[in-house]
Each structure stands twice: as structure tokens, then as C-alpha cells.
Design a protein around this motif. Structure first.
Motif, PDB file in Angstrom:
ATOM      1  N   ARG A  69       0.932  -1.077  -0.028  1.00 28.64           N
ATOM      2  CA  ARG A  69       0.012  -0.049   0.079  1.00 28.64           C
ATOM      3  C   ARG A  69       0.718   1.240  -0.131  1.00 28.64           C
ATOM      4  N   LEU A  70       0.447   2.313  -0.488  1.00 32.66           N
ATOM      5  CA  LEU A  70       1.061   3.572  -0.692  1.00 32.66           C
ATOM      6  C   LEU A  70       0.163   4.381  -0.063  1.00 32.66           C
ATOM      7  N   GLU A  71       0.626   5.098   1.079  1.00 31.55           N
ATOM      8  CA  GLU A  71      -0.205   5.908   1.870  1.00 31.55           C
ATOM      9  C   GLU A  71       0.709   7.455   1.915  1.00 31.55           C
ATOM     10  N   VAL A  72      -0.333   8.588   1.552  1.00 30.35           N
ATOM     11  CA  VAL A  72       0.169   9.837   1.957  1.00 30.35           C
ATOM     12  C   VAL A  72       0.045  10.311   3.029  1.00 30.35           C
ATOM     13  N   PHE A  73       0.850  10.996   3.323  1.00 29.37           N
ATOM     14  CA  PHE A  73       0.677  11.562   4.844  1.00 29.37           C
ATOM     15  C   PHE A  73       1.472  12.911   4.938  1.00 29.37           C
ATOM     16  N   GLY A  74       1.243  13.838   6.398  1.00 27.87           N
ATOM     17  CA  GLY A  74       1.875  14.806   6.511  1.00 27.87           C
ATOM     18  C   GLY A  74       0.877  16.084   5.969  1.00 27.87           C
ATOM     19  N   SER A  75       1.505  17.133   5.660  1.00 26.38           N
ATOM     20  CA  SER A  75       0.977  18.670   5.464  1.00 26.38           C
ATOM     21  C   SER A  75      -0.061  18.493   4.345  1.00 26.38           C
ATOM     22  N   CYS A  76       0.318  17.836   3.360  1.00 27.21           N
ATOM     23  CA  CYS A  76      -0.804  17.800   2.029  1.00 27.21           C
ATOM     24  C   CYS A  76      -2.064  17.109   2.419  1.00 27.21           C
ATOM     25  N   VAL A  77      -2.132  16.066   3.651  1.00 23.37           N
ATOM     26  CA  VAL A  77      -3.085  15.459   4.001  1.00 23.37           C
ATOM     27  C   VAL A  77      -3.927  16.329   4.926  1.00 23.37           C
ATOM     28  N   THR A  78      -3.217  17.089   5.762  1.00 22.43           N
ATOM     29  CA  THR A  78      -3.920  18.047   6.915  1.00 22.43           C
ATOM     30  C   THR A  78      -4.481  19.223   6.245  1.00 22.43           C
ATOM     31  N   GLY A  79      -3.896  19.505   5.251  1.00 21.62           N
ATOM     32  CA  GLY A  79      -4.316  20.801   4.542  1.00 21.62           C
ATOM     33  C   GLY A  79      -3.410  21.792   5.033  1.00 21.62           C
ATOM     34  N   LEU A  80      -2.383  21.599   5.663  1.00 16.51           N
ATOM     35  CA  LEU A  80      -1.478  22.668   6.396  1.00 16.51           C
ATOM     36  C   LEU A  80      -0.290  22.742   5.415  1.00 16.51           C
ATOM     37  N   GLN A  81      -0.234  22.349   4.159  1.00 17.44           N
ATOM     38  CA  GLN A  81       1.032  22.622   3.188  1.00 17.44           C
ATOM     39  C   GLN A  81       0.959  24.017   2.717  1.00 17.44           C
ATOM     40  N   LEU A  82       2.365  24.430   2.499  1.00 16.69           N
ATOM     41  CA  LEU A  82       2.560  25.569   1.449  1.00 16.69           C
ATOM     42  C   LEU A  82       2.622  25.405   0.360  1.00 16.69           C
ATOM     43  N   PRO A  83       2.822  26.227  -0.708  1.00 13.76           N
ATOM     44  CA  PRO A  83       2.717  25.955  -2.142  1.00 13.76           C
ATOM     45  C   PRO A  83       4.055  25.378  -2.464  1.00 13.76           C
ATOM     46  N   CYS A  84       5.140  25.470  -1.486  1.00 10.55           N
ATOM     47  CA  CYS A  84       6.366  24.959  -1.754  1.00 10.55           C
ATOM     48  C   CYS A  84       6.735  23.507  -1.262  1.00 10.55           C
ATOM     49  N   SER A  85       5.648  23.132  -0.499  1.00 12.42           N
ATOM     50  CA  SER A  85       5.624  21.800   0.317  1.00 12.42           C
ATOM     51  C   SER A  85       5.677  20.523  -0.734  1.00 12.42           C
ATOM     52  N   ASP A  86       6.322  19.507   0.059  1.00  6.10           N
ATOM     53  CA  ASP A  86       6.598  18.334  -0.919  1.00  6.10           C
ATOM     54  C   ASP A  86       5.494  17.342  -0.323  1.00  6.10           C
ATOM     55  N   VAL A  87       5.401  16.307  -0.946  1.00  7.19           N
ATOM     56  CA  VAL A  87       4.145  15.261  -0.791  1.00  7.19           C
ATOM     57  C   VAL A  87       5.076  14.180  -0.190  1.00  7.19           C
TER      58      VAL A  87
END
Length: 101
Positions: free
Chosen positions: A10-28
């Protein structure tokens, strides 16, 4: 790519892009779970496939870190991506942050 290497993974995404707290320069941030080999082999196998794919650039394997990762960029979107293997704590921590928001 993940399921080509390990059909049961399984490939899971986590971190700021999931929480909606990412910045425009954030990584996935992503983690591969339930793969069928040791982490070092998984890291190298995944890196080999994305290098051959042609859809990714700036590929860096950081094998000696506390949490070994592969950093790379999607050519089409320009999005910076990170993938690690077997580290479920990122997914767990993301779920905890989501509950607090």
C-alpha cells in the motif's frame, strides 16, 4: 509503480498535504507499507524503477538517514515527492493532527 514491485503493498500519503497545512512549496510525503523485502532492497528497487520511468527528475536516495527516503520530483506537475518504507508513524501522526484541527 509500488504495486508493480509489490502487488500486496500500500502507498499512503501523509503529512501537510493530507492535513491541509501545506505551503505552495511543500513536498508530498508518502510511505510504502506491506512490501515483501527488506527496506534497503525496497529503497533501491523503487529508485531503480523511477529512474527508468522518465516521469521523475532530481532523484536522490538518502539511505543513511534515520528514516531512509527517496526524494524526487514529478516532471509533469513539478511536485517534490518523498517516499519512505515501513514507517507507519507518519500516517499515525497525520491522523492525530487531523483530529486536532
Amino acid at each position: 509503480i509500488t504495486n508493480e514491485l509489490w502487488p500486496e503493498a500500500r502507498l499512503e500519503v501523509f503529512g501537510s498535504c493530507v492535513t491541509g497545512l501545506q505551503l505552495p512549496c511543500s513536498d508530498v510525503d508518502m510511505v510504502v507499507l506491506e512490501f515483501t523485502c527488506d527496506r534497503a532492497k525496497a529503497l533501491n528497487s523503487f529508485a531503480s524503477v523511477i529512474k527508468a520511468d522518465g516521469g521523475f527528475t532530481k532523484i536522490q536516495v538518502i539511505a543513511k538517514a534515520k528514516v531512509p527516503i527517496i526524494k524526487f520530483e514529478d516532471v509533469e506537475s513539478g511536485s517534490p515527492l518523498n517516499v519512505c518504507f515501513g514507517q507507519e508513524d507518519g500516517v499515525d501522526n497525520t491522523a492525530m493532527v487531523q483530529k486536532c484541527l
